[in-house]
Design a protein around this motif. Structure first.
Motif, PDB file in Angstrom:
ATOM      1  N   LEU A  48      55.798 -11.345  15.538  1.00 44.17           N
ATOM      2  CA  LEU A  48      56.545 -10.709  14.448  1.00 44.17           C
ATOM      3  C   LEU A  48      56.306  -9.197  14.444  1.00 44.17           C
ATOM      4  O   LEU A  48      57.243  -8.412  14.266  1.00 44.17           O
ATOM      5  CB  LEU A  48      56.139 -11.330  13.104  1.00 44.17           C
ATOM      6  CG  LEU A  48      56.664 -12.759  12.901  1.00 44.17           C
ATOM      7  CD1 LEU A  48      56.066 -13.387  11.638  1.00 44.17           C
ATOM      8  CD2 LEU A  48      58.195 -12.769  12.817  1.00 44.17           C
ATOM      9  N   ALA A  49      55.054  -8.795  14.693  1.00 43.63           N
ATOM     10  CA  ALA A  49      54.753  -7.367  14.733  1.00 43.63           C
ATOM     11  C   ALA A  49      55.508  -6.699  15.882  1.00 43.63           C
ATOM     12  O   ALA A  49      56.095  -5.615  15.717  1.00 43.63           O
ATOM     13  CB  ALA A  49      53.244  -7.164  14.889  1.00 43.63           C
TER      14      ALA A  49
ATOM     15  N   SER B  27      54.159  -2.321  20.679  1.00 42.33           N
ATOM     16  CA  SER B  27      54.908  -3.546  20.402  1.00 42.33           C
ATOM     17  C   SER B  27      55.019  -4.407  21.653  1.00 42.33           C
ATOM     18  O   SER B  27      54.861  -5.633  21.598  1.00 42.33           O
ATOM     19  CB  SER B  27      56.316  -3.207  19.908  1.00 42.33           C
ATOM     20  OG  SER B  27      56.246  -2.347  18.801  1.00 42.33           O
ATOM     21  N   GLY B  28      55.287  -3.754  22.785  1.00 37.09           N
ATOM     22  CA  GLY B  28      55.397  -4.502  24.036  1.00 37.09           C
ATOM     23  C   GLY B  28      54.098  -5.216  24.365  1.00 37.09           C
ATOM     24  O   GLY B  28      54.096  -6.379  24.787  1.00 37.09           O
ATOM     25  N   THR B  29      52.992  -4.523  24.167  1.00 36.46           N
ATOM     26  CA  THR B  29      51.687  -5.137  24.428  1.00 36.46           C
ATOM     27  C   THR B  29      51.464  -6.338  23.504  1.00 36.46           C
ATOM     28  O   THR B  29      50.961  -7.383  23.948  1.00 36.46           O
ATOM     29  CB  THR B  29      50.567  -4.100  24.210  1.00 36.46           C
ATOM     30  OG1 THR B  29      50.882  -2.933  24.970  1.00 36.46           O
ATOM     31  CG2 THR B  29      49.233  -4.649  24.641  1.00 36.46           C
TER      32      THR B  29
ATOM     33  N   VAL C 159      63.476  -9.162  20.839  1.00 31.67           N
ATOM     34  CA  VAL C 159      63.734  -9.685  19.494  1.00 31.67           C
ATOM     35  C   VAL C 159      64.360 -11.080  19.573  1.00 31.67           C
ATOM     36  O   VAL C 159      63.937 -12.007  18.871  1.00 31.67           O
ATOM     37  CB  VAL C 159      64.649  -8.717  18.701  1.00 31.67           C
ATOM     38  CG1 VAL C 159      65.026  -9.328  17.359  1.00 31.67           C
ATOM     39  CG2 VAL C 159      63.937  -7.387  18.491  1.00 31.67           C
ATOM     40  N   ALA C 160      65.339 -11.239  20.483  1.00 29.30           N
ATOM     41  CA  ALA C 160      65.969 -12.552  20.643  1.00 29.30           C
ATOM     42  C   ALA C 160      64.945 -13.579  21.119  1.00 29.30           C
ATOM     43  O   ALA C 160      64.936 -14.737  20.659  1.00 29.30           O
ATOM     44  CB  ALA C 160      67.130 -12.456  21.627  1.00 29.30           C
ATOM     45  N   GLY C 161      64.073 -13.173  22.029  1.00 24.36           N
ATOM     46  CA  GLY C 161      63.046 -14.082  22.544  1.00 24.36           C
ATOM     47  C   GLY C 161      62.096 -14.540  21.453  1.00 24.36           C
ATOM     48  O   GLY C 161      61.762 -15.719  21.360  1.00 24.36           O
ATOM     49  N   VAL C 162      61.671 -13.592  20.619  1.00 22.16           N
ATOM     50  CA  VAL C 162      60.766 -13.946  19.519  1.00 22.16           C
ATOM     51  C   VAL C 162      61.454 -14.941  18.583  1.00 22.16           C
ATOM     52  O   VAL C 162      60.850 -15.943  18.167  1.00 22.16           O
ATOM     53  CB  VAL C 162      60.335 -12.680  18.736  1.00 22.16           C
ATOM     54  CG1 VAL C 162      59.662 -13.072  17.419  1.00 22.16           C
ATOM     55  CG2 VAL C 162      59.384 -11.841  19.587  1.00 22.16           C
TER      56      VAL C 162
END
Lengths: 311, 301
Positions: free
Chosen positions: A244-245, A263-265, A203-206
């Motif tokens: 975002l997804a 989500s990881g993919t 989340v922080a990376g995004v």
């Protein structure tokens, strides 16, 4: 002499030599180099993640992160050697150390990192030489983050307008993209019970990725065009949706194995698309002489050296 | 360490580590007397064994070479411009085409619309601050005792970094070979006191070779002369040590804007900004470390 037809940017009337590019297009190959940017990012951030996992006693997370660090850097190094015009001379990369060459600094970083990460992963897998493995793991964790971000200087330290002018944002974009992808890989491969740090990292990376990209597109003026148009633009828009997804999945679906994996993919895919988009935006800006001439001409005008009267 | 990456630098060879060395040598290409014969291109290929790189007709004026690249170390640009004709103030007894005109030996009256030809022999600039050399990771590119920049072909591993680093688009990878190639200013000829093959072959002295300081004085003089004759558009390109690459070892006298000839109007050596790039890379790396630390410390699970 050709005049720009000015179809895209109305005020960008400029002269060129038969519309030919002024600088040379990078000869770096696809998918080699964008793939390396992606793999190096995942490996570098994963090495730091592995040490956190080791310190907080999360063996499943540690295992995946260590394998990602070793595997990503190993395959990345092979891809880079394949990109050389004379692959049999790859050892010449370690002939000198030059701080003026991000590729020289990066070669040493990659050599040190992939050795350390491999030892750490081997030790963790086999359970042998534990102290050596931990020392190697710490070494990889120290070298990993710079490995994930130096590639921004690698691209920016060129005359390619869309890369060079983005030298302030690219390191943070790559840091965010690498963190999101490393977090995503752990979400994909680690049981949800141990993956909480990976979800937070993702989340922080995004957030960092999207903030840096936003800043880049707003600061670069006309040089943001190559990032917004054509294929690079489509790739970046798709990456934004996937990011975002993936982040949403990490926040709300962390307890579900299936949602985590999906989500990881998505995050891994977003990072890969981002690397290809940045690479191709650079190529587009090198190909069109307007991106070289117009900003330079504006710079001259700002310094009070307007074009001399035409003959 | 001042001016190691950008800015004026008086002694490039000394800066590169040579204690005793000859004067910095260079090219002054005066395009106002270039006749587009391409003898420079041919002489360069002959002397340096540069391979043929496609025999094609581009339809791009008389320019079938198109650009400087791994297999073209001199490139004569041909620019055709539609311009109002100016009555020539220097009467060069050149042969003319078309019907002879009574008033003017050149066959044109002032105010007529005509074609102006600009011809210019482009070459590697042998920059004071050479990006290709700075970014080369193997040490293959090096600064010679003459202040020029040369590729050591036995070292180059074809990484290709020099190619997009050059602000002028000079150096390129030879596809079938894999390594990078460019003008050496005939390093071998300089070593025995000979001038480079292109300068030797140039029939109009458009390509002048010599100590860079002397060439700069000669060029200033030439611009003054042209301005006195009303050719106001004559200007020097790449001669100033204050420009973005610290001045070119090969500079030019042009008759129009640089971009008209395919030259960048305000080139800057990319490594000028490298200290700032490294600071940003470092800050971003620290951000990753901090982020990962927080993900483990913050929240309990």
């Amino acid at each position: 002499m050709a005049r720009s037809d000015g179809a895209v940017v109305p005020n960008a009337e400029f002269s060129s030599y038969y519309g030919r590019p002024i600088i040379k297009l990078p000869v770096w190959k696809q998918p080699d180099v964008p793939l390396y940017l992606w793999l190096g990012g995942i490996a570098g951030a994963s090495a730091a993640l592995a040490e956190g996992a080791a310190l907080s006693d999360r063996p499943a997370l540690e295992r995946v992160a260590r394998l990602a660090a070793a595997g990503g850097s190993g395959v990345g190094a092979l891809v880079l050697v394949h990109d050389l015009g004379r692959p049999e001379r790859f050892l010449n990369m370690l002939r000198v150390f030059k701080v003026t060459s991000p590729l020289s600094v990066g070669s040493w970083l990659l050599a040190g990192f992939s050795s350390a990460a491999s030892v750490a992963a081997a030790s963790h897998e086999t359970g042998r030489l534990h102290p050596v493995g931990r020392l190697a793991g710490v070494t990889a964790a120290v070298l990993g983050p710079p490995l994930a971000t130096y590639t921004a200087a690698l691209l920016a330290d060129t005359a390619v307008p869309a890369w060079h002018e983005a030298y302030r944002e690219l390191p943070f974009l790559f840091a965010g993209s690498a963190s999101a992808a490393a977090g995503g890989l752990a979400m994909l491969a680690v049981p949800t019970g141990e993956a909480a740090p990976a979800r937070r990292l993702a989340v922080a990376g995004v957030a960092l990725d999207l903030a840096a990209e936003h800043q880049l597109e707003h600061r670069l003026g006309m040089l943001a065009e190559p990032y917004q148009q054509d294929r690079p633009g489509r790739f970046l828009r798709a990456a934004r949706v996937l990011n975002l997804a993936g982040a949403l999945g990490a926040v709300v679906g962390g307890r579900s194995r299936a949602v985590s994996a999906l989500s990881g993919t998505a995050l891994l895919g977003a990072s890969l698309l981002t690397r290809f988009a940045v690479f191709q935006a650079g190529l587009a800006s090198a190909k069109d002489p307007k991106y070289t001439v117009v900003p330079q001409r504006e710079r001259l005008n700002a310094r009070g050296e307007p074009a001399a009267p035409a003959a | 360490m001042s001016n190691r990456l950008s800015g004026p630098l008086d002694d490039v060879s000394g800066d590169a580590g040579y204690e005793a060395h000859p004067e910095r040598m260079g090219f002054f290409t005066d395009t106002s007397v270039c006749i587009g014969c391409k003898a420079c291109e041919v002489a360069c290929k002959e002397w340096n064994f540069v391979p043929e790189d496609g025999l094609l007709l581009t339809g791009m004026s008389y320019d079938n070479t198109q650009q400087l690249d791994a297999n073209s170390w001199r490139h004569v640009a041909f620019v055709e411009q539609t311009k109002p004709v100016r009555a020539p103030s220097i009467d060069l007894p050149m042969p003319t085409v078309g019907l002879p005109a009574a008033a003017d030996p050149q066959g044109a009256d002032e105010g007529d619309i005509g074609v102006r030809w600009l011809m210019s022999s482009d070459v590697c600039k042998h920059c004071t601050h050479a990006a290709c050399l700075d970014v080369c990771p193997t040490g293959s590119l090096f600064r010679t005792e003459f202040g020029t920049v040369v590729v050591q072909q036995d070292i180059c591993n074809g990484c290709g970094y020099c190619v997009p680093a050059c602000p002028y688009g000079v150096i390129d990878q030879r596809k079938e070979d894999g390594r990078a190639f460019k003008c050496t200013m005939c390093y071998d000829r300089l070593g025995v006191g000979e001038e480079p093959a292109c300068a030797k072959a140039c029939p109009t002295d458009s390509i002048q070779f010599g100590p860079l300081d002397e060439l700069r004085e000669r060029a200033e003089e030439r611009v003054r002369t042209l301005h006195e004759h009303g050719i106001d558009e004559a200007r020097l390109y790449g001669e100033s040590p204050d420009d973005g690459v610290g001045g070119d070892g090969a500079f030019f006298l042009l008759l129009d804007e640089p971009e008209v000839y395919g030259l960048p109007p305000d080139p800057v050596v990319t490594t000028r900004d490298l200290p700032a790039m490294w600071r940003h890379v470092g800050a971003a790396a620290v951000t990753i470390v901090a982020g990962i630390a927080v993900t483990f410390v913050g929240g309990r699970r």
